[in-house]
Design a protein around this motif. Sequence first.
Motif, PDB file in Angstrom:
ATOM      1  N   ASN A  39       6.021   6.011  -5.237  1.00  0.00           N
ATOM      2  CA  ASN A  39       6.853   5.127  -4.402  1.00  0.00           C
ATOM      3  C   ASN A  39       6.185   3.765  -4.239  1.00  0.00           C
ATOM      4  OD1 ASN A  39       9.182   4.627  -2.822  1.00  0.00           O
ATOM      5  ND2 ASN A  39       8.066   5.067  -0.936  1.00  0.00           N
ATOM      6  N   CYS A  40       5.685   3.203  -5.355  1.00  0.00           N
ATOM      7  CA  CYS A  40       4.780   2.058  -5.280  1.00  0.00           C
ATOM      8  C   CYS A  40       5.426   0.804  -4.701  1.00  0.00           C
ATOM      9  CB  CYS A  40       4.199   1.758  -6.653  1.00  0.00           C
ATOM     10  SG  CYS A  40       5.421   1.292  -7.910  1.00  0.00           S
ATOM     11  N   TYR A  41       6.719   0.622  -4.885  1.00  0.00           N
ATOM     12  CA  TYR A  41       7.348  -0.602  -4.405  1.00  0.00           C
ATOM     13  C   TYR A  41       7.858  -0.493  -2.970  1.00  0.00           C
ATOM     14  CZ  TYR A  41       7.237  -2.032  -9.313  1.00  0.00           C
ATOM     15  OH  TYR A  41       6.828  -2.370 -10.586  1.00  0.00           O
ATOM     16  N   GLN A  43       6.830   0.546  -0.103  1.00  0.00           N
ATOM     17  CA  GLN A  43       5.780   0.789   0.882  1.00  0.00           C
ATOM     18  C   GLN A  43       5.652  -0.454   1.749  1.00  0.00           C
ATOM     19  OE1 GLN A  43       2.072   2.381  -0.657  1.00  0.00           O
ATOM     20  NE2 GLN A  43       3.116   3.494  -2.292  1.00  0.00           N
ATOM     21  N   GLY A  44       4.580  -0.534   2.526  1.00  0.00           N
ATOM     22  CA  GLY A  44       4.316  -1.728   3.318  1.00  0.00           C
ATOM     23  C   GLY A  44       5.407  -2.060   4.322  1.00  0.00           C
ATOM     24  N   THR A  47      12.114  -1.255   3.816  1.00  0.00           N
ATOM     25  CA  THR A  47      13.195  -0.295   4.018  1.00  0.00           C
ATOM     26  C   THR A  47      14.474  -0.851   3.396  1.00  0.00           C
ATOM     27  OG1 THR A  47      13.771  -1.251   6.177  1.00  0.00           O
ATOM     28  CG2 THR A  47      12.203   0.592   6.165  1.00  0.00           C
ATOM     29  N   THR A 234       1.639  -7.552   3.904  1.00  0.00           N
ATOM     30  CA  THR A 234       0.565  -6.582   3.699  1.00  0.00           C
ATOM     31  C   THR A 234       0.297  -6.502   2.202  1.00  0.00           C
ATOM     32  OG1 THR A 234       2.175  -4.766   3.622  1.00  0.00           O
ATOM     33  CG2 THR A 234       1.113  -5.214   5.743  1.00  0.00           C
ATOM     34  N   THR A 249      -0.729  -5.354  -5.054  1.00  0.00           N
ATOM     35  CA  THR A 249       0.676  -5.223  -4.703  1.00  0.00           C
ATOM     36  C   THR A 249       0.852  -5.850  -3.337  1.00  0.00           C
ATOM     37  OG1 THR A 249       0.890  -3.171  -5.965  1.00  0.00           O
ATOM     38  CG2 THR A 249       2.605  -3.646  -4.349  1.00  0.00           C
ATOM     39  N   TRP A 251       3.557  -6.832  -0.202  1.00  0.00           N
ATOM     40  CA  TRP A 251       4.840  -6.572   0.437  1.00  0.00           C
ATOM     41  C   TRP A 251       5.081  -7.599   1.553  1.00  0.00           C
ATOM     42  CZ3 TRP A 251       1.102  -2.766  -0.250  1.00  0.00           C
ATOM     43  CH2 TRP A 251       1.396  -1.749  -1.184  1.00  0.00           C
TER      44      TRP A 251
END
Length: 254
Positions: A39-41, A43-44, A47, A234, A249, A251
């Motif tokens: 679920n790498c994208y 996150q942070g 939603t 983040t 990465t 976010w």
Amino acid sequence: MTPLRYVELEAGFGCYVPQSTSGDTAEIGFIHDEIFHGNCYLQGGITLGGDAVVVDAGANVGLFSLYVKTRYPKARVLAIEPMPATYAALEANLGRHGCLGVTPLRAALGARAEGEVAFTYFEDLPGNSTRYPDLKAEVSRLPGTAAEREYRERLFATASEVRMPVEPLSAVLARTGFTGPIDLLKIDVEGAEADVLAGIAETDWPRIRQVVLETQHDGPRIRALLAARGFSVTAARPEGVLAGLDIETVWGRR
């Protein structure tokens, strides 16, 4: 046109990828695991709602677009990918999985409109194809056994040039009809992430509610840019061998 190969990624699910001379499929397995299991994208604090609007810049063969549609069937996605063979796989995957509401677009994004620009396409690593191939040269300096280093160098040796025009993201959004709020802008364009952000017009920034991107060396600059645009930011770095590439990465949320 490069022929496509179907790869089974898990029971009942697979995708098309550009065929390569070696037939190596390690890259697509890694990308699938990152997106569907890691679920790498999302996150942070990112939603999405059921009718989310997502811009997938650097869509590759479409795995993130498929991931969004499996979880949010009513979502609308603009999937942008420049490389011809990879774009053909993207279209084939959207068709195979019956993805309504996804608009595929073959386009290269940048800070401003440019004429024919050189990109490097890696036959054995199409997801690493880039406008900035010097970034990929750093992979040869990663730690590992002699066999591991030789394997990485061999995969990146399958390089050819693709030339195509570059457009700013705002111009692409206007001509594709994506004129309302954008719930998520995902950018993974192998070194050109700052260029894509620079191609967003002042009038379009307020439309963007969330951003996720992967970048190399540009993390601090991009985090500062997003914070100045009003995003809560983040970031995280990969563990293991990829930690040596200064990848982040990032976010951002309104």
